[in-house]
Scaffold this active site. Structure first.
Site, short mmCIF file in Angstrom:
data_model
loop_
_atom_site.label_atom_id
_atom_site.label_comp_id
_atom_site.label_asym_id
_atom_site.label_seq_id
_atom_site.Cartn_x
_atom_site.Cartn_y
_atom_site.Cartn_z
N ASN A 306 0.84 -1.21 0.00
CA ASN A 306 0.00 0.00 0.00
C ASN A 306 0.88 1.26 0.00
OD1 ASN A 306 -2.19 -1.68 0.09
ND2 ASN A 306 -2.79 -1.19 2.18
N GLU A 335 3.28 -0.88 -4.61
CA GLU A 335 1.92 -1.35 -4.86
C GLU A 335 1.02 -0.19 -5.26
OE1 GLU A 335 -1.54 -4.12 -2.79
OE2 GLU A 335 -0.06 -3.13 -1.53
N ASP A 337 -3.09 0.37 -5.87
CA ASP A 337 -4.48 -0.09 -5.88
C ASP A 337 -5.30 0.93 -6.69
OD1 ASP A 337 -3.88 -2.22 -4.30
OD2 ASP A 337 -4.46 -1.26 -2.43
N HIS A 350 -7.04 3.04 -0.80
CA HIS A 350 -7.33 1.75 -0.18
C HIS A 350 -8.84 1.54 -0.24
CE1 HIS A 350 -6.44 -1.18 3.39
NE2 HIS A 350 -6.45 -1.79 2.22
N GLU A 384 -3.06 -3.65 -8.37
CA GLU A 384 -4.30 -4.26 -7.91
C GLU A 384 -5.41 -3.48 -8.62
OE1 GLU A 384 -5.37 -6.71 -5.80
OE2 GLU A 384 -3.33 -7.48 -5.83
#
Length: 799
Positions: A306, A335, A337, A350, A384
């Site tokens: 994250n 990462e 997202d 998130h 992601e």
């Protein structure tokens, strides 16, 4: 250096104007913007600020804490305020560690340029300082702090106050005798050089003097041969030559006559012991020294979880600053997202939480700018993706257009490889890790249950936390484009995006942005344009090690929650080790860690897991281990795994290592400490009671800790003289952590400083350990002095 700084302070126009002081607007948020008066102190090392032009001032920051200066256009916060504040007049002071940036807006472009140029100059001067120059700077800072009336002189009363601030508990009569001896002008006060002499009298190192005299025939100097004997016998420099000893004398002996006579004085000897050559961390392990031509799966890879978050997992701020900090500290896997955002622009945050959102294109632009500032070796974007078809196309466009030549969009040689490429082959390349449309030639696989969707780590986390991770949680799923036909499954070839597009164009569309998946489950699927950017790092769900061997390829990567990974290590540790010799594994923290806490990465490295993702915004023991591990090999973010973790026939089991496994015994004599920082600077009367704790992290059987007794009321020059003994089965995996604590009989001991390093990078002999703060920032000149001895095998008793 000190004279160079003083010269600049009296001649450089920017620094002169900064010493006069200027009003600037301090910006913390869109709603917090306050006018403050900033002034560079006369020592050139600290900046103070006040609310009013002639108001009471207090320290704002030290130049040694500053990492760099950015202009207003590079500030995420100032860019959001362009309608109110002109970017040309703004700049950002970026600090080492996790301290928040300081955004300032001057009254004019010219004044902003003055501060930016001046700060850049001062930061460059501090960065190039050697140990002695940093000590001089530290002394200057303390003099400024102790000189309460700022008259450039210190009375004995001010010196007494300063001693308490510096962690010194000293008899008043003895302190006064040292004060009088240093006061050569007999003015009743200490000025610059007199204060330096007073400090030298305080810091006489009896233990170093005794060591020096044990090798010196006359107690006054070390001859070349005497110094050579010391290097070979005590420092275990077995291959040390006369030429190397001469080089060290020339480097550390302060007197020209000593250099000419090839001798080392006590001051030169101490200078050597406090230098990088006398450091516990082997200088040979500081540059890139490992083989960088092996496949990616043979390396531990510094990885972030994250990365966009700079706070907690529920309400924390998302910021490109998270990517900047991670990449600049050598992180090679970040990462991202990604979710559908307004106006057709994907956003990063998130999911299903209250964390703030940032634009995906801003993240990509930040990665493009900072990817290779610290390391030339490849950066992995772990995607992601939770976006619709249309916004996935936008993602692919941003990745292609912004990253340009940096993006790896085809295999290196244009053909299907037989193993992953090496970090060396992928220099200055950015790789995308994510779902990919695949070709399944085994038609029997069609009968297996396929779990559809773009489900990622975070959906898995939310599901498993409700079960408190008592059951086997779903892992990030492989995205298979499967268009159901009575006789066959038609899917996209791994390295052929053009065929992929043809298949999609011919497929029946149930609704915009969706395709009909097997078992008649309708869900948004992966866009071919985004799929085509995934080359060597195709995400697949893990089912079992047997399943992976049968169905998966070396270019496919599975992600594991920390809970599942730890369970697999206990249940099938050797299979996990063998799995990681041919395929990459990524481990991520449990979703229960809503406070962004971390697990111990060592447990996962023991099984050969390459990408052990950490919440890098959170300081603590776990990040100390991670930072210490990746401090070696040039801090490039890649560390070659031991040979037994690269052998696909390896019999190594992290829970049950074969004994003895190149076992060694470590003896550590903790001798003394130097200038340990004060914990509570607001309580002048409090002085620390320091103790040293030594921790070993490795395979479970090697994990141990021991500590010294505490020294009462002495953080300035405490002496322990205690020996600790550790027996280690697998030193190749061991990490050492030295922690200095303030003993407290009423409650938990307080943290003072630490240093963590790999066993393989440790030097034997008499060594200084230069302490770091919780954030990994140097606490110079704070250190501990130790003697290190390693013996082969498990023999050796505590002594």
């Amino acid at each position: 250096m000190a004279s160079l700084l003083q010269d600049r302070l009296t001649t450089d126009q920017d620094l002169l104007l900064m010493q006069e002081g200027m009003p600037m607007r301090k910006v913390r948020s869109k709603s917090w913007k306050k006018l403050r008066y900033f002034r560079l102190q006369n020592d050139g090392m600290t900046v103070w600020h006040a609310r009013q032009a002639r108001g009471s001032a207090k320290p704002s920051f030290s130049i040694s804490d500053v990492e760099t200066i950015r202009n207003g256009h590079d500030s995420e916060l100032l860019r959001s305020l362009t309608e109110e504040l002109p970017l040309e007049q703004g700049f950002t002071v970026v600090f080492h560690g996790r301290r928040s940036n300081l955004d300032l807006v001057a009254n004019s472009v010219e004044e902003a340029q003055i501060w930016m140029r001046g700060l850049h100059l001062l930061v460059d001067l501090v960065t190039s300082m050697d140990h002695q120059e940093r000590l001089d700077q530290w002394l200057s800072d303390w003099f400024q702090r102790g000189d309460k009336n700022q008259d450039g002189k210190m009375s004995f009363q001010e010196v007494q106050r300063l001693l308490h601030l510096m962690n010194v508990e000293m008899d008043q009569e003895y302190a006064f005798s040292l004060f009088q001896a240093a006061d050569t002008s007999q003015s009743g006060t200490l000025e610059g050089e007199e204060f330096v002499e007073f400090y030298k009298a305080l810091t006489k190192r009896a233990e170093v003097q005794e060591l020096f005299e044990s090798f010196s025939a006359d107690g006054q100097k070390l001859t070349l041969l005497e110094f050579l004997d010391f290097l070979r016998e005590e420092q275990k420099e077995r291959d040390c030559t006369s030429e190397l000893a001469l080089e060290l004398i020339d480097r550390y002996e302060p007197s020209d006559s000593g250099k000419l006579r090839h001798v080392l004085s006590m001051d030169g000897f101490l200078s050597y012991l406090c230098s990088k050559d006398g450091d516990i961390f082997n200088p040979a392990c500081l540059p890139i020294y490992q083989d960088m031509t092996q496949p990616l799966n043979h390396y531990f890879i510094c990885s972030s979880h994250n990365t966009y978050l700079v706070g907690d997992q529920l309400c924390g701020q998302s910021s490109v600053e998270g990517y900047i900090r991670a990449l600049k500290r050598g992180c090679r896997c970040v990462e991202v997202d990604v979710w559908d955002g307004p106006s057709g622009e994907p956003v990063v945050y998130h999911g299903h939480t209250l964390t703030s959102r940032i634009l995906f294109k801003d993240v990509v632009a930040t990665v493009a700018q900072y990817a290779f500032q610290t390391s030339d070796y490849p950066v992995i974007l772990s995607l992601e993706t939770h976006c619709s078809w249309e916004q996935q196309q936008t993602m692919a466009r941003h990745l292609t257009e912004i990253l340009g030549e940096q993006l790896l969009s085809t295999t290196l040689d244009g053909v299907l490889p037989t193993q992953l490429p090496s970090p060396e082959e992928l220099r200055r390349k950015i790789l995308v890790k994510g779902k990919k449309l695949t070709l399944e030639e085994d038609l029997e696989y069609e009968e297996e249950e396929v779990e559809p969707g773009l489900e990622g780590e975070h959906e898995s986390e939310l599901a498993l936390e409700s079960q408190f991770e008592t059951e086997s949680e779903p892992e990030p799923q492989e995205q298979n484009l499967q268009i159901k036909d009575k006789k066959k499954v038609v899917t996209c070839p791994l390295f052929c995006p053009s065929i992929c597009c043809q298949i999609v164009a011919q497929a029946p569309i149930s609704k915009p942005g969706s395709l009909l998946l097997s078992q008649q489950k309708s869900k948004t699927i992966l866009c071919p344009a985004l799929s085509s950017l995934v080359i060597y790092l195709k995400s697949v769900s893990f089912r079992s090690f047997t399943h992976s061997k049968k169905h998966y390829h070396f270019y496919e990567i599975s992600s594991f929650s920390e809970t599942k990974a730890k369970r697999l290590i206990k249940e099938a540790g050797n299979e996990f080790v063998q799995h990681n010799t041919w395929q990459l594994s990524r481990v991520y923290p449990s979703g229960l860690r809503t406070d962004s806490s971390n697990y111990n990465p060592q447990e996962l490295w023991n099984a050969g897991c390459q990408m052990v993702a950490m919440n890098m915004q959170t300081a603590g023991l776990e990040m100390d281990i991670c930072d210490g591990h990746f401090r070696q090999n040039g801090g490039c973010g890649y560390v070659l795994k031991p040979d037994f973790l690269r052998d696909n026939q390896s019999s190594f089991h992290p829970e049950r290592p074969i004994s003895p496994f190149k076992a060694q015994t470590l003896l550590i004599q903790v001798i003394s400490g130097q200038q340990l920082p004060k914990l509570n600077k607001t309580k002048e009367g409090s002085i620390v009671d320091p103790l040293v704790k030594v921790q070993i992290f490795g395979v479970r059987l090697d994990t141990a800790r021991q500590e010294t007794n505490y020294v009462e009321n002495n953080g300035f020059n405490p002496y322990w003289g205690q020996t600790l003994c550790f027996r280690v089965l697998v030193p190749e995996l061991a990490m050492l952590r030295f922690v200095v604590m303030d003993y407290d009989w009423k409650s938990r001991n307080d943290f003072i400083g630490q240093y963590t390093l790999p066993w393989s990078c440790m030097q034997q002999g008499y060594r200084h350990i230069h302490l770091l703060s919780k954030d990994g920032i140097s606490l110079c000149p704070a250190s501990i002095f130790v003697y290190i001895c390693i013996r082969e095998g498990l023999e050796g008793d505590e002594s």
